[in-house]
Design an enzyme around this catalytic site. Sequence first.
Site, mmCIF file in Angstrom:
data_model
loop_
_atom_site.group_PDB
_atom_site.id
_atom_site.type_symbol
_atom_site.label_atom_id
_atom_site.label_comp_id
_atom_site.label_asym_id
_atom_site.label_seq_id
_atom_site.Cartn_x
_atom_site.Cartn_y
_atom_site.Cartn_z
ATOM 1 N N LYS A 19 0.851 -1.188 0.000
ATOM 2 C CA LYS A 19 0.000 0.000 0.000
ATOM 3 C C LYS A 19 0.886 1.236 0.000
ATOM 4 O O LYS A 19 1.961 1.231 0.601
ATOM 5 C CB LYS A 19 -0.883 0.016 1.265
ATOM 6 C CG LYS A 19 -2.156 0.791 1.105
ATOM 7 C CD LYS A 19 -3.270 -0.056 0.510
ATOM 8 C CE LYS A 19 -4.532 0.764 0.307
ATOM 9 N NZ LYS A 19 -5.655 -0.055 -0.190
ATOM 10 N N GLY A 39 -20.524 6.560 4.765
ATOM 11 C CA GLY A 39 -19.638 6.902 3.646
ATOM 12 C C GLY A 39 -20.349 6.734 2.321
ATOM 13 O O GLY A 39 -20.836 5.648 1.998
ATOM 14 N N GLY A 80 -18.915 7.578 -0.744
ATOM 15 C CA GLY A 80 -17.893 7.819 -1.756
ATOM 16 C C GLY A 80 -18.071 6.871 -2.928
ATOM 17 O O GLY A 80 -19.199 6.489 -3.281
ATOM 18 N N VAL A 110 -17.555 3.679 -3.359
ATOM 19 C CA VAL A 110 -18.269 2.422 -3.087
ATOM 20 C C VAL A 110 -19.664 2.690 -2.538
ATOM 21 O O VAL A 110 -20.662 2.153 -3.037
ATOM 22 C CB VAL A 110 -17.482 1.521 -2.100
ATOM 23 C CG1 VAL A 110 -18.243 0.239 -1.823
ATOM 24 C CG2 VAL A 110 -16.093 1.215 -2.628
HETATM 25 P P1 NAD Z 1 -13.990 7.363 -1.181
HETATM 26 O O1 NAD Z 1 -12.896 8.267 -0.765
HETATM 27 O O2 NAD Z 1 -14.541 7.502 -2.549
HETATM 28 O O3 NAD Z 1 -15.188 7.476 -0.145
HETATM 29 C C1 NAD Z 1 -15.032 7.557 1.230
HETATM 30 C C2 NAD Z 1 -16.175 8.415 1.726
HETATM 31 O O4 NAD Z 1 -16.196 8.410 3.151
HETATM 32 C C3 NAD Z 1 -16.055 9.880 1.300
HETATM 33 O O5 NAD Z 1 -17.252 10.295 0.711
HETATM 34 C C4 NAD Z 1 -15.769 10.613 2.607
HETATM 35 O O6 NAD Z 1 -16.281 11.932 2.617
HETATM 36 C C5 NAD Z 1 -16.466 9.713 3.607
HETATM 37 N N1 NAD Z 1 -16.009 9.831 4.985
HETATM 38 C C6 NAD Z 1 -14.749 10.003 5.470
HETATM 39 N N2 NAD Z 1 -14.771 10.026 6.814
HETATM 40 C C7 NAD Z 1 -16.056 9.846 7.193
HETATM 41 C C8 NAD Z 1 -16.715 9.767 8.438
HETATM 42 N N3 NAD Z 1 -16.040 9.899 9.583
HETATM 43 N N4 NAD Z 1 -18.062 9.557 8.456
HETATM 44 C C9 NAD Z 1 -18.747 9.427 7.302
HETATM 45 N N5 NAD Z 1 -18.178 9.511 6.074
HETATM 46 C C10 NAD Z 1 -16.852 9.715 6.027
HETATM 47 O O7 NAD Z 1 -13.483 5.862 -0.919
HETATM 48 P P2 NAD Z 1 -14.113 4.520 -1.479
HETATM 49 O O8 NAD Z 1 -13.352 4.116 -2.684
HETATM 50 O O9 NAD Z 1 -15.588 4.624 -1.535
HETATM 51 O O10 NAD Z 1 -13.703 3.503 -0.329
HETATM 52 C C11 NAD Z 1 -14.392 3.442 0.905
HETATM 53 C C12 NAD Z 1 -13.731 2.393 1.789
HETATM 54 O O11 NAD Z 1 -13.762 1.123 1.128
HETATM 55 C C13 NAD Z 1 -12.247 2.644 2.081
HETATM 56 O O12 NAD Z 1 -11.926 2.148 3.353
HETATM 57 C C14 NAD Z 1 -11.533 1.835 1.018
HETATM 58 O O13 NAD Z 1 -10.241 1.465 1.405
HETATM 59 C C15 NAD Z 1 -12.444 0.630 0.943
HETATM 60 N N6 NAD Z 1 -12.382 -0.091 -0.340
HETATM 61 C C16 NAD Z 1 -12.677 0.536 -1.500
HETATM 62 C C17 NAD Z 1 -12.634 -0.178 -2.692
HETATM 63 C C18 NAD Z 1 -13.010 0.457 -4.012
HETATM 64 O O14 NAD Z 1 -13.310 -0.265 -4.970
HETATM 65 N N7 NAD Z 1 -13.023 1.773 -4.122
HETATM 66 C C19 NAD Z 1 -12.272 -1.520 -2.685
HETATM 67 C C20 NAD Z 1 -12.003 -2.139 -1.462
HETATM 68 C C21 NAD Z 1 -12.055 -1.401 -0.286
#
Ligand code: NAD
Length: 366
Positions: A82, A182, A184, A186
């Site tokens: 990472k 969250g 974001g 996902v």
């Molecule tokens: P992202 O950055 O697009 O979304 C994260 C969201 O969480 C953002 O909208 C942010 O504003 C919000 N956030 C941050 N702190 C917060 C809090 N305290 N309370 C509420 N919301 C909060 O990231 P993502 O790609 O959607 O990933 C989300 C999680 O899933 C991460 O932990 C990431 O490692 C994991 N993940 C993502 C993927 C993927 O395909 N993108 C794959 C496996 C794991």
Amino acid sequence: MAFSTLAYMERYDYENLLVCQDRSVGLKAFIAIHDTTLGPATGGCRMWPYASEDEAIEDALRLARGMTYKYAAAGVNLGGGKAVIIGDPRTQKTEALFRTLGRFINRLGGAYITGEDVGTTLREMEYMRMETPYVVTLPRAWGGAGPISAATALGVLEGMRAALQWVFGNDDLEGHSVALQGLGAVGSELLPMLIEAGARVIVGDIDQEKVARATASFDVEVAPDLSRMHALDVDVYCPCALGGTINDDTVEELACRIVAGSANNQLYDESHGARLKERGILYAPDYIINAGGTIFDTDRLLPGGMNPERAMENVRRIGATTESIFRTAEDENIPTNIAADRFAERRITSVARAKAVDRAFTPEMR
Ligand code: NAD
């Protein structure tokens, strides 16, 4: 509690931790390589305004180890790594910064392969790809699988269904309540899937624009207090923001029956998995159910190259894998996170053994 890097690395047997710095572009980053038994250390590049160096290092190490287990359990031949960049992704992303990091990654000669993560997008992956071939998550036009979060969301949904089946004897989401933390990449893909399946969803995000978009498009409730989303009285707590939300301060406050979300490293440490088990809360291990994007992304390494249909079929298998982990946990009377670790470790050990046999029969020795 002070964080000791080497002690932590020794405890979980990490290979490397690299420090990347370039003052002219404002780059401060760490690359953690956990285990390369199955293949090159691979894992996304996260950008986050970490409060301290230690916090960034700890996150990089923790996430890298998670990737080792995720690939192993998903049947993918990659190791765990990472990269984390200290910085605000809303204001500090530049082409120069990512190209500089790309050059540092290139120096490693393929020991670490990067990808998209929290705070980075496919655009930054393009910048890094300009400097190095060691980027896995790329737009289709660049030879990649394109956006992967829909596949991640589908895997989470399959894992959640397996958990519902286990707890309620039925995998139907209709009428079940889900706290989606969250919205974001996902979370925003998962939300319409949950609504479509008939769930009652309570959403929360620190970004009010995302919350407004969700309430404008769907019939959802908004969590009254973001810092207490884990404590909502719901069937499923679905963390899709950052990791570590199940910790000493929160674990006793959970009021859900199931924890199933996409966030990496949801448990602050292993003991919290044991506590969830004692409290009768079923934990769908994070790296098992959030592997959809990874499975989708790495499909292009399989025979015939990228095949979206095959990739999605493999993503749907996450449900069956999750169920088998619940079964092992019950049979062996262990927490589900430990059952998942054993599942992944068994694969790493068996492949290492197979590789050792292979090495013993290299052409020079025959
Ligand atoms: P992202 O950055 O697009 O979304 C994260 C969201 O969480 C953002 O909208 C942010 O504003 C919000 N956030 C941050 N702190 C917060 C809090 N305290 N309370 C509420 N919301 C909060 O990231 P993502 O790609 O959607 O990933 C989300 C999680 O899933 C991460 O932990 C990431 O490692 C994991 N993940 C993502 C993927 C993927 O395909 N993108 C794959 C496996 C794991």
